[in-house]
Scaffold this motif. Structure first.
Motif, PDB file in Angstrom:
ATOM      1  N   TYR A 223     101.527  58.692-101.299  1.00  0.00           N
ATOM      2  CA  TYR A 223     100.130  58.434-101.648  1.00  0.00           C
ATOM      3  C   TYR A 223     100.014  57.872-103.058  1.00  0.00           C
ATOM      4  O   TYR A 223      99.208  56.981-103.329  1.00  0.00           O
ATOM      5  N   LYS A 224     100.818  58.405-103.955  1.00  0.00           N
ATOM      6  CA  LYS A 224     100.783  57.945-105.337  1.00  0.00           C
ATOM      7  C   LYS A 224     101.245  56.494-105.436  1.00  0.00           C
ATOM      8  O   LYS A 224     100.661  55.679-106.161  1.00  0.00           O
TER       9      LYS A 224
ATOM     10  N   LYS B 127     105.826  67.002-100.613  1.00  0.00           N
ATOM     11  CA  LYS B 127     106.143  66.257-101.845  1.00  0.00           C
ATOM     12  C   LYS B 127     106.319  64.774-101.547  1.00  0.00           C
ATOM     13  O   LYS B 127     105.846  63.921-102.303  1.00  0.00           O
ATOM     14  N   ASN B 128     107.009  64.476-100.433  1.00  0.00           N
ATOM     15  CA  ASN B 128     107.197  63.072-100.056  1.00  0.00           C
ATOM     16  C   ASN B 128     105.862  62.399 -99.745  1.00  0.00           C
ATOM     17  O   ASN B 128     105.641  61.242-100.098  1.00  0.00           O
TER      18      ASN B 128
END
Length: 308
Positions: A11-12, A5-6
């Motif tokens: 990346y986002k 998730k991190n």
């Protein structure tokens, strides 16, 4: 799970922060992928007896037959030597001259004169190879060329520069340096513009002359940039200009002008030996890669700067 998730979140963030830069680079990435990476599967024919009209995977595999044929041919030593020497001389002369030009151009204090000289030095870069070779032939013409006119005016006799083997490499390298030194100096000038001006001011207060400031401030700070440029130049030593050599050479000077690129052209295109020509071209690329790796490792040990 938490680490994934991190990673996705990072990346986002990276995309949101740099999305416009990524979009600007995207056309170049697509172009390189289409025209450089997709055709790479074609090197397989270097290991086959390729016949036009057959699929690449539908030909007889012959292993290293074409490489052995080239290594045992009479042209191997000549083309390898000529290609390497042209590239080596181009680096030996073509690398330091833009550096010297950029450093001394950086020392010009008159901004108008500096811009004029810089702009004029760029012009030859935009001259096509055909026009460049045509200019060279006109300048060196035995009867009407300005060079021979000056030689005769000084009491000498005309020299047929384009028909003498001893002059081919000099003409090739000199014309290339003249055409590219201004354009090649752009990167060096941009590196010079990023140097801290207070270093020069401090050195001037301490009584350092202009030459000493160049030797002890300018050049040492250019080492990382120059190292990378030199690595890239050494990685293309075997890339002689096919168009330029084809326009300049003829049977009378083949002993010094026949390079790997012209040999591949004759065998692969004119004689229709596509597999053999591909094998020779692949060998040439392998030598370039080897030189690039050696130059990169050497630069990393000596200067601490490298491409990877």
């Amino acid at each position: 799970m938490q680490s994934q998730k991190n990673r996705k979140r990072n990346y986002k963030k990276l995309w949101n922060r740099n999305k416009y830069y990524f979009l600007m680079v995207l056309p170049a990435v697509i172009s390189v992928f289409i025209f450089c990476y997709i055709p790479m599967y074609g090197v397989l024919i270097a290991f086959q007896d390729y016949k036009i009209g057959h699929s690449i995977l539908g030909n007889e595999w012959v292993g290293l037959k074409h490489f052995a044929e080239y290594f045992n041919s009479l042209y191997f030593g000549r083309t390898l030597r000529n290609t390497f020497l042209l590239g080596l001389y181009s680096v030996l002369w073509g690398f330091p001259i833009p550096v010297i030009f950029a450093v001394f151009l950086n020392e010009i204090r008159n901004r108008h004169a500096k811009k004029v000289i810089q702009t004029v030095s760029y012009f030859p870069h935009f001259i096509s190879v055909v026009v460049l070779v045509g200019m060279v032939k006109n300048f060196l013409d035995p009867d009407t060329g300005i060079v021979n006119v000056l030689i005769r005016a000084l009491g000498g006799s005309s020299v047929s520069f384009m028909n003498e083997s001893g002059w081919f490499r000099t003409i090739y390298v000199a014309s290339g340096v003249w055409q590219g030194f201004g354009w090649s100096s752009i990167i060096i000038l941009s590196a010079l513009s990023s140097l801290d001006p207070t270093m020069y001011e401090s050195a001037e207060i301490d009584g350092a002359s202009r030459m000493k400031r160049i030797l002890y401030i300018t050049l040492p700070n250019l080492v990382p940039t120059l190292s990378v440029l030199l690595i890239m130049n050494l990685g293309s030593v075997m890339n002689a200009s096919l168009e330029k050599v084809l326009l300049m050479y003829h049977p009378a000077i083949w002993d010094v002008s026949d390079v790997i690129q012209t040999f591949v052209y004759r065998k692969g295109i004119l004689d229709g030996a596509q597999s053999f020509g591909t094998a020779v071209g692949l060998f040439n690329s392998a030598v370039n890669i080897l030189l690039l790796v050696i130059a990169n490792k050497t630069s990393k040990k000596v200067t601490g700067s490298s491409l990877w």
